[in-house]
Each structure stands twice: as C-alpha cells, then as structure tokens.
Design a protein around this motif. Sequence first.
Motif, PDB file in Angstrom:
ATOM      1  N   ASP A  27     -14.120   3.407  -0.929  1.00  0.00           N
ATOM      2  CA  ASP A  27     -14.660   2.200   0.444  1.00  0.00           C
ATOM      3  C   ASP A  27     -15.866   2.904   0.788  1.00  0.00           C
ATOM      4  OD1 ASP A  27     -13.649   3.685   2.203  1.00  0.00           O
ATOM      5  OD2 ASP A  27     -11.404   2.050   2.541  1.00  0.00           O
ATOM      6  N   VAL A  33      -5.950   0.532  -6.831  1.00  0.00           N
ATOM      7  CA  VAL A  33      -5.424  -0.379  -7.101  1.00  0.00           C
ATOM      8  C   VAL A  33      -5.284  -1.348  -8.620  1.00  0.00           C
ATOM      9  CG1 VAL A  33      -6.473  -2.948  -6.468  1.00  0.00           C
ATOM     10  CG2 VAL A  33      -7.815  -0.883  -4.975  1.00  0.00           C
ATOM     11  N   LEU A  90     -12.341  -4.695  -0.931  1.00  0.00           N
ATOM     12  CA  LEU A  90     -12.868  -3.439  -0.889  1.00  0.00           C
ATOM     13  C   LEU A  90     -14.079  -3.351  -1.657  1.00  0.00           C
ATOM     14  CD1 LEU A  90      -8.964  -2.078  -1.810  1.00  0.00           C
ATOM     15  CD2 LEU A  90     -10.197  -1.907   0.246  1.00  0.00           C
ATOM     16  N   PHE A 102      -4.944   9.490  -2.681  1.00  0.00           N
ATOM     17  CA  PHE A 102      -5.650   7.976  -3.143  1.00  0.00           C
ATOM     18  C   PHE A 102      -4.337   6.849  -2.324  1.00  0.00           C
ATOM     19  CE2 PHE A 102      -6.427   8.648  -7.604  1.00  0.00           C
ATOM     20  CZ  PHE A 102      -7.544   9.966  -6.716  1.00  0.00           C
ATOM     21  N   VAL A 103      -4.831   5.968  -1.636  1.00  0.00           N
ATOM     22  CA  VAL A 103      -4.603   4.854  -0.475  1.00  0.00           C
ATOM     23  C   VAL A 103      -4.066   3.768  -2.643  1.00  0.00           C
ATOM     24  CG1 VAL A 103      -3.543   3.069   0.269  1.00  0.00           C
ATOM     25  CG2 VAL A 103      -5.239   4.890   1.041  1.00  0.00           C
ATOM     26  N   SER A 104      -2.816   3.651  -2.934  1.00  0.00           N
ATOM     27  CA  SER A 104      -2.704   2.664  -3.893  1.00  0.00           C
ATOM     28  C   SER A 104      -2.290   1.617  -3.479  1.00  0.00           C
ATOM     29  CB  SER A 104      -1.940   3.263  -5.012  1.00  0.00           C
ATOM     30  OG  SER A 104      -0.932   2.619  -5.467  1.00  0.00           O
ATOM     31  N   LEU A 105      -2.769   0.772  -4.146  1.00  0.00           N
ATOM     32  CA  LEU A 105      -2.560  -1.192  -3.360  1.00  0.00           C
ATOM     33  C   LEU A 105      -2.387  -1.422  -5.080  1.00  0.00           C
ATOM     34  CD1 LEU A 105      -2.531  -3.119  -1.447  1.00  0.00           C
ATOM     35  CD2 LEU A 105      -5.107  -3.706  -2.309  1.00  0.00           C
ATOM     36  N   THR A 123     -10.132   6.668  -0.962  1.00  0.00           N
ATOM     37  CA  THR A 123     -10.164   6.445  -2.419  1.00  0.00           C
ATOM     38  C   THR A 123      -8.911   5.064  -2.159  1.00  0.00           C
ATOM     39  OG1 THR A 123     -11.591   8.544  -2.938  1.00  0.00           O
ATOM     40  CG2 THR A 123     -10.254   7.023  -4.981  1.00  0.00           C
ATOM     41  N   TRP A 124      -9.148   4.050  -2.665  1.00  0.00           N
ATOM     42  CA  TRP A 124      -7.835   3.638  -3.362  1.00  0.00           C
ATOM     43  C   TRP A 124      -7.828   3.283  -4.412  1.00  0.00           C
ATOM     44  CZ3 TRP A 124      -5.574   0.199   0.401  1.00  0.00           C
ATOM     45  CH2 TRP A 124      -6.747   0.655   1.351  1.00  0.00           C
ATOM     46  N   TRP A 137      -9.393  -5.977  -3.999  1.00  0.00           N
ATOM     47  CA  TRP A 137     -11.132  -5.229  -4.709  1.00  0.00           C
ATOM     48  C   TRP A 137     -12.248  -5.742  -4.371  1.00  0.00           C
ATOM     49  CZ3 TRP A 137     -10.927  -1.084  -7.021  1.00  0.00           C
ATOM     50  CH2 TRP A 137     -12.617  -0.689  -8.374  1.00  0.00           C
ATOM     51  N   ALA A 165       0.679  -0.901   0.196  1.00  0.00           N
ATOM     52  CA  ALA A 165      -0.154   0.123  -0.086  1.00  0.00           C
ATOM     53  C   ALA A 165       0.775   1.199   0.036  1.00  0.00           C
ATOM     54  CB  ALA A 165      -0.719   0.028   1.416  1.00  0.00           C
TER      55      ALA A 165
END
Length: 141
Positions: free
Chosen positions: A124, A132, A100, A82-85, A129-130, A97, A5
């Motif tokens: 989410d 992915v 989430l 954002f959180v980038s996964l 905001t993710w 995904w 993450a």
Amino acid sequence: MSVKAVTHLNFRGDARAALTFYQSVFGGDVALVTYKDAGNVQDPSEADQVMWGQVTAGSGFHVMGYDVPSHMPWNRGENAYFVSLRGETAEEVTAYWDGLSDGATVLRPLGPAQWAPLYGMLNDRFGVTWVVDVVSEYAMS
C-alpha cells in the motif's frame, strides 16, 4: 459478510518450526502446506518448506506464515510480515482490494489462485504488504 485481518509472518526455511512453536505456546491447531503439496516446487531443496501455514486457537489467536523462496528477497528486518486480509465473498474482497490499491504497488494482481478463488498481493502507499484472498477450503491434489 465478515472480514478478518491476520498477521502473516515470513521466514526463510524455518516456518514449520516457528508455527509449531507458536502452537505449543497458544494451543490450537497448526496447518501446513508445503511447496511439494501444492505442486509449486521451483527449487528441489525447498520442496518441503512451507508455502502456506497457520495456527488457529479457540482463544482467537491466529497467525499465518510461510517460507519465502530463495529466489525472492527476504530480510528479517524489512519484510518479515504481511497483513493477510481474508473475506468470505469475491465482492467483499474486491471492494477492499480496490480501496487498498489506491496509490499502491501491485505485486500480484487480484485473480484466481490454486488455493483460493481470488488472491492478490500489494504494497500500500504506506509500505505495508497486504495479501488479500477469499477464504476457501484447501484441497490437496
């Protein structure tokens, strides 16, 4: 399998300056792809802005960022990150995904993208905001 993450910072026209600054502070390497590089220019005045960028350092520091296009809403205090996964396989990313997505608002369905085998974006159920995706080498065309 491995998942990571990463904080994904959102800017309005100054992502290049910000990422270059963070690289000067933390060391490491900066990588930038402009909207022009990716063949995704929607506003000619934004062609040289950053569509995707990151700073990675041997210390473990990693931050991503981009310039939010002018046709999209942006507010420094509301959607500045954002959180980038990022995962190594489609199966791994799809499982995250699916988890989430429970109660989420999907902003971009999980699917192939120009820069990744799978990419998706959602808010989410808690308003985070993710973004992915499956890690891949970016090949400019």
